[in-house]
Write a protein that holds these residues in place. Structure first.
Motif, PDB file in Angstrom:
ATOM      1  N   GLU A 321     -29.526 -21.822   1.653  1.00 46.37           N
ATOM      2  CA  GLU A 321     -30.842 -21.406   1.254  1.00 46.37           C
ATOM      3  C   GLU A 321     -30.923 -19.952   1.559  1.00 46.37           C
ATOM      4  N   GLY A 322     -31.224 -19.358   2.659  1.00 47.51           N
ATOM      5  CA  GLY A 322     -31.126 -18.044   3.228  1.00 47.51           C
ATOM      6  C   GLY A 322     -30.225 -17.349   2.620  1.00 47.51           C
ATOM      7  N   MET A 323     -29.015 -17.664   2.379  1.00 54.14           N
ATOM      8  CA  MET A 323     -27.909 -16.720   1.774  1.00 54.14           C
ATOM      9  C   MET A 323     -28.097 -16.494   0.502  1.00 54.14           C
ATOM     10  N   ARG A 324     -28.752 -17.958  -0.197  1.00 55.90           N
ATOM     11  CA  ARG A 324     -29.169 -17.605  -1.739  1.00 55.90           C
ATOM     12  C   ARG A 324     -30.425 -16.482  -1.827  1.00 55.90           C
ATOM     13  N   ARG A 325     -31.322 -16.532  -1.123  1.00 53.83           N
ATOM     14  CA  ARG A 325     -32.512 -15.795  -1.053  1.00 53.83           C
ATOM     15  C   ARG A 325     -32.102 -14.111  -0.776  1.00 53.83           C
ATOM     16  N   LEU A 326     -31.284 -14.094   0.282  1.00 57.95           N
ATOM     17  CA  LEU A 326     -30.837 -12.838   0.526  1.00 57.95           C
ATOM     18  C   LEU A 326     -29.911 -12.131  -0.414  1.00 57.95           C
ATOM     19  N   VAL A 327     -28.830 -12.887  -1.079  1.00 66.08           N
ATOM     20  CA  VAL A 327     -27.944 -12.446  -2.215  1.00 66.08           C
ATOM     21  C   VAL A 327     -28.931 -12.184  -3.343  1.00 66.08           C
ATOM     22  N   GLY A 328     -29.899 -12.988  -3.473  1.00 67.36           N
ATOM     23  CA  GLY A 328     -30.552 -12.794  -4.676  1.00 67.36           C
ATOM     24  C   GLY A 328     -31.452 -11.334  -4.370  1.00 67.36           C
ATOM     25  N   LEU A 329     -31.745 -10.986  -3.388  1.00 70.09           N
ATOM     26  CA  LEU A 329     -32.383  -9.872  -3.222  1.00 70.09           C
ATOM     27  C   LEU A 329     -31.243  -8.744  -3.441  1.00 70.09           C
ATOM     28  N   ILE A 330     -30.014  -9.034  -2.676  1.00 67.80           N
ATOM     29  CA  ILE A 330     -28.971  -7.865  -3.017  1.00 67.80           C
ATOM     30  C   ILE A 330     -28.660  -7.754  -4.427  1.00 67.80           C
ATOM     31  N   ASN A 331     -28.460  -8.770  -5.129  1.00 68.02           N
ATOM     32  CA  ASN A 331     -27.801  -8.610  -6.448  1.00 68.02           C
ATOM     33  C   ASN A 331     -28.958  -8.502  -7.568  1.00 68.02           C
ATOM     34  N   SER A 332     -30.253  -8.492  -7.053  1.00 72.68           N
ATOM     35  CA  SER A 332     -31.128  -8.368  -8.072  1.00 72.68           C
ATOM     36  C   SER A 332     -31.109  -7.116  -8.991  1.00 72.68           C
ATOM     37  N   GLU A 333     -31.461  -7.121 -10.327  1.00 73.24           N
ATOM     38  CA  GLU A 333     -31.455  -5.955 -11.034  1.00 73.24           C
ATOM     39  C   GLU A 333     -32.663  -5.031 -10.642  1.00 73.24           C
ATOM     40  N   VAL A 334     -33.638  -5.699 -10.042  1.00 76.29           N
ATOM     41  CA  VAL A 334     -34.970  -4.696  -9.819  1.00 76.29           C
ATOM     42  C   VAL A 334     -34.783  -3.745  -8.806  1.00 76.29           C
ATOM     43  N   VAL A 335     -33.650  -4.004  -7.793  1.00 76.47           N
ATOM     44  CA  VAL A 335     -33.554  -3.049  -7.039  1.00 76.47           C
ATOM     45  C   VAL A 335     -32.124  -1.991  -7.416  1.00 76.47           C
ATOM     46  N   ARG A 336     -31.641  -2.372  -8.410  1.00 78.14           N
ATOM     47  CA  ARG A 336     -30.538  -1.464  -8.790  1.00 78.14           C
ATOM     48  C   ARG A 336     -31.122  -0.076  -9.210  1.00 78.14           C
ATOM     49  N   GLU A 337     -30.449   0.871  -9.136  1.00 83.12           N
ATOM     50  CA  GLU A 337     -30.771   2.266  -9.845  1.00 83.12           C
ATOM     51  C   GLU A 337     -30.511   2.275 -11.593  1.00 83.12           C
ATOM     52  N   ARG A 338     -31.604   1.838 -12.052  1.00 82.00           N
ATOM     53  CA  ARG A 338     -31.450   1.732 -13.707  1.00 82.00           C
ATOM     54  C   ARG A 338     -32.004   2.610 -14.429  1.00 82.00           C
ATOM     55  N   GLY A 339     -32.263   3.802 -13.741  1.00 82.26           N
ATOM     56  CA  GLY A 339     -32.890   4.824 -14.532  1.00 82.26           C
ATOM     57  C   GLY A 339     -31.959   5.484 -15.584  1.00 82.26           C
ATOM     58  N   ARG A 340     -32.539   6.350 -16.313  1.00 80.23           N
ATOM     59  CA  ARG A 340     -32.060   6.955 -17.362  1.00 80.23           C
ATOM     60  C   ARG A 340     -31.263   7.903 -17.065  1.00 80.23           C
ATOM     61  N   ASN A 341     -30.349   8.830 -17.908  1.00 85.71           N
ATOM     62  CA  ASN A 341     -29.938   9.890 -17.432  1.00 85.71           C
ATOM     63  C   ASN A 341     -30.649  11.277 -17.343  1.00 85.71           C
ATOM     64  N   ASP A 342     -32.118  10.978 -18.426  1.00 81.17           N
ATOM     65  CA  ASP A 342     -32.925  11.932 -18.439  1.00 81.17           C
ATOM     66  C   ASP A 342     -33.325  12.425 -17.040  1.00 81.17           C
TER      67      ASP A 342
END
Length: 598
Positions: A321-342
């Protein structure tokens, strides 16, 4: 009765498949280490089985009146097998532990890195308690599994497979008898796993709520004491702790039932092997007594390692369960750089039609329109609860408005990734944190590439150079917890020095001089003025002298902008700002702590 805090949505959780994919990718980085760990574990398990075979053959030899010298040969074989099993099992345990610790270290570092990249609006919504339990409790659960259970789990699974295979080589019917425990065990496992997973998930949620209650209570101590809310706050913490305790106890009860069912399955398997052996011996000696002994011993010696696995099953589930929670944090789209090129064209800060509510009911900011030109300083003043801090947080990208847009240089803050946002705007609040370690490391958090000259220049800008020079070890002095304790004013100066080193085009100061006290407030205001030179700056003014030095003053009341303009012009109008100024001027300015301006 204490008011129950509403449940927070929490951070993302990965599926079991996603966690398995991430784990395989980590194992693929260490192919030789993993291969040798499996090989040593396999050969070690085979060596562990050898003494059982030898003893079984000894039984047949005794029944056949073999010479006593046969015992010497048996002892030598068992001794050699034991030495080989010990060496190989030790080597396998070392490699498994090394592999697990390497993956754990990578997981911990990646999780922490992504935690630091979490958008502040998401963190505020999910609650710091959820993040805290992932970084602490979940990592600890995986570490406990890696250090205490991983090697034995791998060894036991290998031993189970080899033992059933060895029993099958004696007689396929014995193999079927031994294998009868497998479907029964899978049924027990199938029934138990969903319950355990739910229990562990609920336990993690409960501990997250408990951590959140503790954090909120500790951070809000002054407010709690000021309003006499100690009893209510303590009751909320007690309630959260009670819920966590109940979930933990439920997990232990579930484990107890699972262990009992597992032991029943073991005895059913052993009874089946013994019954089949008896029948085969009775029917024309299709197997020997020694072979029956081998089959029974091979199965029986699985009891101890299997029992260890049963007792540690909750730890295994908790690690999963801890692995799922931590991988969820690592793979989460909300922490990825999703900014525009602008990229922002300049440092103009715009708030357009901003409204915000925290609970979906009470609107704290209403239709705020504000443009701060590049390099302009704007002070935000108003009564307590006017919405000043909310506006500042929206301008800094800490929270996202319920409606409207906040832009820097024409680019919506919501479209900027976390790194890009922090490069563009920095916020200094009333409460600043001094990190434990040498002072120069604390400063370099804002700019890891800053040289000694840069650090000294930043300290001079904020008036901290003299007292830093007089510290026991100068800029290398250990500060923070366990080190030299900085005063509130000194901590604010360090925060301002970080602002200078980070050199963002936009700065937001949310009552950044309020903790300095009357004696140091004027000086700190001056240093804040110097630190923001040339930057687009929004200042939530604790003292009206800050507003007087600003290029423009915004007066906020009940979430609305009711006045704006230069200090002198607003005084001539005789409106709300003039009232605040006259009330403030009527007191001793050096000891002012006007409730209207907090």
């Amino acid at each position: 009765m204490a008011r129950k805090s509403p449940a927070r949505p929490g951070l993302p959780i990965a599926t079991s498949r996603q966690a398995a994919v991430w784990l395989r990718s980590m194992l693929a980085r260490q192919p030789l280490q993993v291969s040798f760990a499996i090989l040593f574990s396999l050969i070690g398990a085979i060596a562990t089985i050898v003494p059982v075979y030898v003893l079984g053959r000894l039984v047949d030899d005794v029944l056949a009146d073999a010479p006593t010298s046969r015992i010497t040969s048996v002892i030598v074989q068992i001794l050699l097998a034991a030495i080989m099993a010990g060496l190989l099992t030790g080597a396998a345990t070392f490699l498994v532990g090394k592999t697990g610790e390497t993956i754990l270290a990578n997981l911990r570092e990646r999780a922490l890195e992504h935690a630091l990249l979490l958008p502040l609006p998401l963190l505020e919504e999910a609650g710091k308690g959820d993040l805290l339990t992932r970084i602490n409790d979940d990592v600890a659960a995986i570490a406990r599994f890696v250090r205490n259970s991983l090697a034995s789990l791998m060894s036991t699974l290998t031993l189970v497979v080899l033992s059933i295979a060895a029993v099958t080589t004696i007689d396929y019917r014995l193999g079927l008898g031994a294998a009868v425990s497998i479907p029964l065990g899978l049924i027990v496992l199938r029934l138990h796993m969903p319950r355990t997973r739910r229990a562990i998930t609920q336990e993690r949620q409960a501990t997250s709520q408990r951590a959140q209650a503790l954090i909120a209570g500790m951070q809000g101590v002054p407010t709690v004491r000021a309003y006499g809310l100690e009893h209510e706050q303590t009751a909320q913490i007690s309630e959260a702790s009670g819920q966590a305790r109940e979930q933990i106890l439920a997990g232990y009860q579930s484990l107890s039932r699972f262990v009992s069912a597992g032991k029943v399955v073991q005895y059913i398997g052993l009874g089946t092997v013994l019954a089949i052996s008896f029948v085969l011996i009775q029917e024309g000696e299709q197997i020997t007594v020694g072979e029956a002994t081998i089959a029974a011993l091979l199965f029986y010696r699985l009891f101890a390692p299997m029992q260890d696995i049963l007792f540690s099953f909750n730890d295994i589930q908790a690690a999963g369960e801890g692995m799922r929670r931590l991988v969820g944090l690592i793979n989460s789209e909300v922490v990825r750089e999703r900014g525009r090129n602008d990229q922002p064209t300049d440092s103009t800060l715009e708030l357009e039609a901003i409204s915000h509510t925290y609970d979906g009911t009470a609107v704290v900011v209403r239709d705020v329109n504000l443009t701060i030109a590049a390099g302009e300083r704007v002070a935000l003043v108003g009564s307590t609860g006017a919405g000043k801090t909310t506006v500042a947080a929206i301008a800094a990208g800490v929270i996202r408005p319920s409606s409207g847009q906040a832009r820097i240089g024409g680019v919506d803050l919501a479209e900027l990734g976390s790194r890009d946002l922090r490069k563009q705007v920095a916020i200094i609040s009333q409460e600043v944190h001094v990190f434990s370690g040498p002072l120069f490391e604390d400063l370099r958090l804002a700019n890891p590439f800053a040289g000694d000259d840069d650090l000294q220049a930043a300290l001079r800008t904020v008036g901290a150079h003299a007292w830093v020079h007089n510290l026991p070890e100068g800029i290398a002095t250990m500060v923070g917890e366990g080190g030299y304790q900085l005063t509130a004013a000194q901590a604010q100066q360090i925060a301002l020095a970080r602002l200078v080193l980070a050199n963002p085009p936009v700065a937001v100061l949310d009552e950044a001089t309020a903790e300095a006290g009357s004696a140091g407030a004027r000086e700190l205001e001056h240093y804040a003025y110097e630190a923001t030179h040339g930057r687009t700056t929004l200042i939530v003014a604790h003292r009206l002298t800050q507003a007087a030095r600003a290029d423009r003053v915004i007066v906020l009341e009940h979430g609305y902008i009711i006045e704006q303009g230069p200090h002198s012009e607003l005084l001539k109008r005789g409106g709300r700002y003039a009232e605040l100024w006259n009330a403030w001027e009527g007191r001793d300015k050096d000891s002012i702590n006007d409730d209207d301006l907090e």
